[in-house]
Scaffold this active site. Structure first.
Site, PDB file in Angstrom:
ATOM      1  CE  LYS B  47      -3.252  -0.614   2.835  1.00 56.31           C
ATOM      2  NZ  LYS B  47      -4.838  -0.462   2.835  1.00 56.31           N
ATOM      3  NE  ARG B 117      -6.051   3.291   4.824  1.00 54.36           N
ATOM      4  CZ  ARG B 117      -7.611   3.128   4.527  1.00 54.36           C
ATOM      5  NH1 ARG B 117      -8.047   2.033   4.549  1.00 54.36           N
ATOM      6  NH2 ARG B 117      -8.224   4.578   4.647  1.00 54.36           N
ATOM      7  N   GLY B 126      -7.594  -8.589   5.527  1.00 56.50           N
ATOM      8  CA  GLY B 126      -8.397  -8.867   6.876  1.00 56.50           C
ATOM      9  C   GLY B 126      -7.309  -9.361   8.120  1.00 56.50           C
ATOM     10  CG  MET B 128      -2.090  -7.528  10.390  1.00 53.81           C
ATOM     11  SD  MET B 128      -0.480  -7.169  10.129  1.00 53.81           S
ATOM     12  CE  MET B 128      -0.258  -5.896   8.658  1.00 53.81           C
ATOM     13  NE  ARG B 365      -6.341  -4.186  -3.924  1.00 52.15           N
ATOM     14  CZ  ARG B 365      -6.553  -4.738  -2.736  1.00 52.15           C
ATOM     15  NH1 ARG B 365      -6.003  -5.101  -1.719  1.00 52.15           N
ATOM     16  NH2 ARG B 365      -7.940  -4.759  -2.646  1.00 52.15           N
ATOM     17  CG  HIS B 487     -11.464 -32.263   3.815  1.00 48.37           C
ATOM     18  ND1 HIS B 487     -12.676 -32.791   3.447  1.00 48.37           N
ATOM     19  CD2 HIS B 487     -10.593 -33.435   3.972  1.00 48.37           C
ATOM     20  CE1 HIS B 487     -12.585 -33.984   2.843  1.00 48.37           C
ATOM     21  NE2 HIS B 487     -11.372 -34.391   3.361  1.00 48.37           N
ATOM     22  CB  SER B 812       6.830 -42.792 -19.344  1.00 43.35           C
ATOM     23  OG  SER B 812       5.879 -42.000 -18.918  1.00 43.35           O
ATOM     24  CB  CYS B 879       2.788 -40.954 -18.142  1.00 40.94           C
ATOM     25  SG  CYS B 879       3.139 -42.292 -17.399  1.00 40.94           S
ATOM     26  CE1 TYR B 899       5.658 -38.240 -22.414  1.00 46.15           C
ATOM     27  CE2 TYR B 899       7.731 -38.694 -23.917  1.00 46.15           C
ATOM     28  CZ  TYR B 899       6.592 -39.137 -22.974  1.00 46.15           C
ATOM     29  OH  TYR B 899       6.732 -40.667 -22.349  1.00 46.15           O
TER      30      TYR B 899
END
Lengths: 932, 932
Positions: B47, B117, B126, B128, B365, B487, B812, B879, B899
């Site tokens: 900021k 601030r 949110g 601080m 920002r 979760h 692979s 793979c 690849y």
């Protein structure tokens, strides 16, 4: 016709052998001289080198010569052609033999006959071919008859030679089997003459037999050469050719013998033990190969050939009786055997022949022996100063110590069984120990019978993976087919089962449910006794008893403690302990196991699985209550009940083990393992725990895992339920304080967190342990030194061992799980293909029995290097099954671990193997890093 | 009372900061000047740096100053004391602000008010605290009233300040919650005054409220300071203190932000948007953050404070309407937003306030945006030459491309829903896509409902491992609690489920089976629609449709192909393909998947699982017949039936993929998986196969494994039953020849042997493949180039990769199994603890989603190094699922793989991630090693 050196060979690329002018291809021996010696087994084969050595020693060896393994190599590198100069060297060597004996090869008077035998660097029993009596033809046979004064003997030798030559050299197969045309011809002749025994055939009969044998050869378009020189080169070529026959190739693959080694060919003058009652032949050992007792041991037959002793058609006499028959030869033999043992500094297995009162030594080599004998011979030879203690330690295969601990047949019962002729056959001693049980022919039945309390012996043609549960249920296993690396042998040794494998005389009739061994018929359910240490199979039941060592150790049996075997064992163990660098610990979960471990020499516990305690008595209910708990509070209530029970378990262990360190692992297995699974068991538990059966069933279901080995277990439980770890730590430290106070002996707990994959897991669990320890110490007003460490049992743990070492004061390699994850093979499920993999040489050995040094070992090395780099004083051990395996122990020594831990019964093996590893690693007697 | 520098600080060890004489602790901005700039976010916070930058740009920023993060660090390193000189620097900076505005802090006339601030290097939303309107007391409030001509405004600001100060600085908690004493006092006053709205309270009411608020503070023994300087230092201390509050610490731990970074404190002159209809405030984006369209986008409110716009109590107006309200400010704002975007070269999120017709910029920002917007903005900015193509590629988070492929709500239906006010709330956009379904509150029910064909949305407070099957059954998941790493969020993303998490307004009443969202009550079974891309939750059903990109790709939709989003996507993909070094392939087992893969840009197949074909139609019967076979002959009969079916599968795949290479894996899963398990299914199969049900049941039983993942599978099957491998190889080569002949396009099969742990396994299997190939080529009179290689999916394979490379033409990495074995975690069972492990930061991410570079990656590195050392031209790919994960792809790039292969839908992500990896690795545009 002697072969000519290949013209093409001159132009071929591998010239080095050729360019050396006048290279020696043929090495003579005899007359107290020899061009080779015992150290030249690589060149002359074991047999040739020992014949040369004995000759050098001035012992009576029939003269002869050896075509070296270089000839064999040349032969295969040059399209089966011989090197230049070989023919001439053979001729010269043969001439020397002729001169030595005053006989001539192929002469019409006093002809020289020879044997032609293969002989590789290491013994390859029965794998290659031999030709005896070579040099006989229609003329020389008459000369032999005259020279021996025994026409029957001469024609008998001749007919044997024709048959053997046709079989080995001409490739007329089936020579030895019943169905061979030669056997048929012999039987026909006996019928014609109206006799039953070969011995009833006279010289003329045998002459007729030779005629018929030759006709059989000719009928097949083959030519039996009359020229002895042609016979000789034919036999030499056949022996070299046999190096590449299927049996030999398979045997070499099985034993990792490079085909480039090649075989030597020894040509040796024939001597005969069957020239009358002043002749004879025998085999003997300089010490008893079964017990190790220092006594000349063996057997002989007068007027017999070597094969008569082996074949068992006549019963040989104990060697001591030779004294009465031929005192001069006896005295000479005694002198020679002493000399040989002293010279070779090991127990020797010798073969001899007496030809008309003249003793000849035909072979000597280090004798095979039982584990018991190995221990006693090694220790006693060291006591006699024949060998050093270090040599004694290296002489005993560590695995052989297992034989000393296994039950044996009761001496008296065994003697009776032998006396009663109940010894049925002998197979390979594939799994040591003695066992009696009822014959069962199918694995399923073995399980059923065992379930209703029967002792069974599983008898199979061979075993396969489907038989595993039956094998586990049986007391012992007997198979008709397969060698020391057959499925039955591998699995039995893995399970510690008594096993006799490859008993070739065994016939199984699955339809009639019976077994034939020679003339004996047995029905399913009949009693049978097998000795997996000797390979012997007896009819009927023979009671077993603990071995002498076990009696001495655990029954305080005074007689056993005076036994030579016990004393040798004890002494060997003492030497091993003085020599080894590795510490030895036991995997033991309960106080009684600790007792055993201490008796076997444990210097601590390397793995105490706390969960094994959980199944005991009341504990399982508390454990189940804890598992079923829905909230942390409920769980802690259940844990509170478990705490005093665990504490008293730990107390009893510390009591036994103090002042030795004890590595105690926190809860490891998936919780599912503790719960009942049948509907009725679930209902019973639900009632007990006062929860609804549905809820409990749901819980059981929810804990089910597809791959429990890779599931919610190990420290993952402690992370999910930190209160479990806290309870275990509290029980442990309270117990440690209690025992410390009561016994005033040092108590050294080492808390081990299982299945760690990341540093954070260990950090979190170690914090709980350390915080709990501090709390308990404050409460008790007493401190107990302790360590916190982890198992390295996942590849990832090894790879980040430096990070893990930040919280770990020790590592213990859990090589069971590490092997499972490194290979991606479950130990439980691998049985369906691991034996195949071992037989196919995909695995050099079962990786769960012998550490896979290339894969698992590479991870261990990474862990050791990273771990020690991060924490110099890190203590390192191993607690997987490999901790009791000699080859794996050698690897652990080389890796610089501090200790190995194994099941109590394998401690003697581990102690010896550790000593051997130290000696083989250069004998630098490093002091151990610390008391471990 | 300004604090004094700590006396003790002078003596403390960390002197460096102190010794620098006159270090700058405070950085001023305003009046077109600033001591800092945009690059100083580390020192000034995001900021502060942007305020400085805007000020430097001459933009109207309220003047102020920033206490640097160094002050914060000093503060914590010195026992919460400030550095010397700070007070003076603050005074000077404050003086500059006073001079700039002609106001004085704490003055009775025209007082300066400030905001205080926090502002860390990265945004910690949110986390601080902030204090506004600082500087008010009983005197200055009157001056503010006079200066503003608005007493109500002044007293309203004052009462807010008292409450905020009490909360943030004095620690009188509960300031914002309903239950706080301040809210209670406000409600009481409203009741007394008989009004319902805060706005109905007049200036006097608010004065009374201030009195009561101060009484509340005093009652608790706290002191509200009247001195503005004391207020200022209190607020500064509170902000620094908030750096260590629980929320901030937890947030930092969650996002791996070191606490040593510290926070800056920005003190800024207050400007007010609520001084009348000539004042206002708003937030805006320089482009549409949802669609990416290039239009100034935002909203504002006249006569309002910033929080009014956010709180949603009044409905803000679209930004365009500002033109009509305040044309001068509008023009200025337009100019500024253009300037800012050009200056920052990115879409900006800005906050502004208009105070009595004067525009102030409060913040700017880089703006957050949807995945759709990210693509469009990046591509269009590159087209505009605002950024380079490389920058554009780096601007789009690769994962965001997933949003472009997920179904969306039908535009018209969505508009209607919005218009009807059916938007209920907004949570975290935790799993992209749109879904409608019936509300279900329990996971078990979700399963049941889904089983009977219902679409359901699983609505939970939060989810836990027991809910997994319910989550899988649901169309979408909505939770009230938990963040982006909860979760629910983790599992939903793993499953590709639509998920909105942490919708805080959601209340669930399990007893009444209903859900409240704000004023709306919904019952279980009611329709709900969730948009996991935006986080929005709608009442009722909204139909979904394929995304624009999917329509353009697969429906040939001409309109979609003209869409800006499609065009941007296509262009971005083209740039990515030009940039990346890694090849991209797809994991596809069937022809239709191959079509999708080609459409998404696959350059080949990296993994074709042959066993997936086995379940199709008649094939499963042949497969079962093969499994049940007792002898090799029976098995070969069954395989012969399977051969033509497999061949036609392969043909259809080669048809789709030619001329791209196709890696085809031989049979991998345990045979058990192909067999039926219920009694009735076994009986039916037994009838079909004409075997007895008992025998079949026994076979099924015998194939059961405790840990099938570690069992008889992969090449172990091919070793046990070489005829299976031979059949597969034959089918494959016959198919390749057929397609080659028919299509005249190159066909490039790459045969991959799975689960290899030792070189011998591969050698044996490769021999079968190569021999079969030669045989087929001879039969067909045609050769097809092919490779034989292996998966590296076991730790051991990685460790002996040099030996394995002797028979392998490619590797692979099967990172699914490699992760399972390296961690010892089964992917199926890990769900019970992996989310906990991620939340507890034991794992930085789910290792099955993002490659564990330290462990699994270390093994890959070993394999790459050893493999390439042994065989330079070895082709290397991956793979496992990780082949579609951006972070893992970056690792694969760094490792030098040829690849990556992933599921078709993740190909765009892989292409972009591969390009980003190439750019980040230094932009050296290596040419690819070969067509891969």
């Amino acid at each position: 016709m002697p072969p000519r050196p290949a013209a093409s060979a001159r132009k071929q690329r591998s010239k080095p052998t050729e360019r050396r002018a006048a290279q020696r291809w043929v090495w003579s021996f005899g007359d107290g001289r020899a061009e080779g010696d015992r150290n030249m087994a690589d060149l002359l084969g074991g047999k040739g080198a020992n014949l040369a050595e004995m000759s050098r020693m001035g012992l009576p060896v029939p003269p002869g010569f050896t075509l070296s393994t270089e000839v064999c190599r040349y032969y295969y590198e040059h399209g089966r052609n011989y090197p230049r100069g070989l023919t001439q060297q053979v001729d010269e060597a043969l001439g020397a033999v002729e001169r030595s004996l005053g006989k001539r090869f192929g002469a019409d008077e006093n002809p020289l006959l020879v044997s032609v035998r293969s002989g590789a660097r290491v013994s390859m029993p029965g794998m290659m071919d031999t030709v005896l009596n070579l040099g006989l033809n229609d003329r020389t046979v008459e000369a032999l008859a005259r020279a021996s004064g025994n026409a029957r003997f001469a024609w008998d030798a001749y007919r044997r030679f024709v048959q053997m030559y046709a079989d080995v050299v001409l490739g007329l197969k089936g020579g030895h089997a019943e169905s061979s045309p030669f056997s048929a011809a012999l039987d026909a002749l006996k019928r014609e003459r109206g006799v039953r025994e070969d011995t009833a055939l006279g010289a003329d009969d045998l002459r007729e037999l030779v005629r018929r044998f030759k006709a059989i050869v000719a009928e097949r378009g083959l030519v039996f050469p009359d020229d002895p020189r042609e016979q000789l080169w034919g036999a030499i070529g056949a022996v070299f050719g046999s190096w590449m026959n299927d049996r030999a190739v398979a045997y070499r693959e099985m034993h990792s013998i490079p085909s480039s080694w090649g075989t030597a060919v020894s040509v040796c003058a024939m001597v005969y033990g069957n020239l009358g009652e002043d002749s004879g032949t025998g085999v003997a050992f300089t010490r008893d190969p079964a017990s190790g007792e220092k006594r000349f041991y063996g057997e002989f037959l007068m007027n017999a050939q070597g094969e008569d002793v082996v074949a068992g058609l006549r019963t040989p006499l104990p060697i001591g009786e030779l004294e009465g028959r031929d005192p001069r030869s006896w005295k000479e033999l005694l002198r020679i055997q002493r000399l040989l043992e002293k010279h070779y500094r090991d127990m020797q297995d010798i073969e001899f022949t007496i030809e008309r009162g003249r003793l000849f030594m035909l072979q000597c080599r280090s004798g095979k022996r039982t584990g018991l004998a190995a221990v006693r011979i090694a220790v006693e030879m060291a006591r006699e100063r024949l060998i050093t203690r270090d040599e004694a330690l290296l002489r005993v295969p560590a695995e052989a110590l297992e034989h000393l601990l296994k039950p044996v047949f009761e001496r008296r019962a065994l003697d009776t069984a032998r006396a009663d002729g109940r010894l049925l056959t002998k197979g390979l001693n594939a799994g040591p120990g003695a066992a009696s049980g009822r014959i069962v022919l199918r694995a399923d039945d073995a399980e059923d019978w065992a379930r209703r309390g029967e002792q069974v012996i599983l008898v199979r043609l061979e075993t396969s993976p489907e038989d595993i549960r039956g094998m586990r249920a049986a007391q012992g296993i007997l198979t008709a087919r397969g060698g020391m690396t057959s499925h039955a042998a591998l699995v039995a040794r893995q399970m510690g089962k008594v096993c006799v494998a490859g008993a070739g005389e065994l016939e199984i009739d699955l339809r009639e449910r019976c077994v034939h061994i020679g003339p004996t018929a047995l029905r399913e359910g009949d009693w049978l006794s097998v000795d997996g240490t000797s390979g012997e199979v007896f009819k009927g039941r023979i009671d077993t008893q603990p071995s002498e060592v076990m009696q001495a150790l655990f029954e305080g049996d005074a007689k056993a403690r005076r036994g030579e075997l016990w004393r040798a064992f004890e002494e060997l163990m003492r030497w091993a302990d003085q020599t080894r660098v590795l510490g030895v610990r036991a995997n033991a979960d309960q106080a009684d196991q600790c007792k055993v471990a201490i008796a076997f020499g444990a210097e601590g516990i390397g793995l105490c699985r706390t969960e094994h305690m959980f199944f005991d008595g009341d504990k399982i209910d508390c454990v189940r209550e804890m598992i079923v708990a829905e909230t942390r509070e409920e769980r802690e209530r259940a844990l509170a009940k478990l705490l005093p029970l665990q504490r008293s378990d730990f107390e009893s262990i510390f009591e036994e083990m103090a002042p030795h360190p004890c590595t105690i692992r926190t809860l490891d297995p998936p919780l599912h393992e503790f719960l009942p699974h049948s509907e009725t068991a679930i209902e019973a538990l639900a009632t007990k725990l006062r929860v609804s059966p549905e809820k409990l069933a749901h819980k059981v279901e929810s804990l089910h895992e597809l791959n429990p080995m890779l599931g919610h277990r190990g420290c993952r439980l402690g992370i999910s339920y930190p209160e479990i770890t806290a309870m275990q730590a509290r029980a442990l430290f309270e117990a440690a304080c209690a025992v410390r106070r009561r016994r005033r002996k040092a108590v050294k707990p080492e808390i081990m967190i299982p299945l760690v994959a990341t540093p954070k897991e260990l950090e979190l669990q170690a914090r709980i342990v350390r915080e709990t320890a501090e709390q308990v110490f404050r409460e008790q007003g007493l401190r107990v030194p302790y360590l916190v460490g982890t198992m390295i049992e996942l590849p990832r743990a090894a790879l980040v061992a430096d990070q893990i070492a930040a919280s770990a004061e020790f590592f213990s390699f859990g090589t069971n799980d590490l092997t499972q994850t490194t290979f991606g093979i479950s130990r439980d499920d691998g049985a369906s293909f691991i034996p195949l993999y071992v037989c196919s040489e995909i695995f050099p050995a079962d990786p769960f029995a012998t550490l896979d040094t290339e894969g698992v070992g590479a991870l261990m090395r990474i862990a050791v290097e990273k771990g020690r780099a991060a924490r110099g004083e890190l203590k390192l051990g191993i607690c997987g099954e490999h901790g009791g395996d000699p080859r794996s122990i050698a690897f652990c020594h080389d890796l610089g671990l501090d200790y190995v831990s194994c099941s109590p019964h394998r401690l003697p093996i581990a102690r010896l193997a550790a000593a051997q590893a130290a000696l083989r690693a250069g004998g630098k007697r490093k002091t151990r890093r610390k008391a471990s």
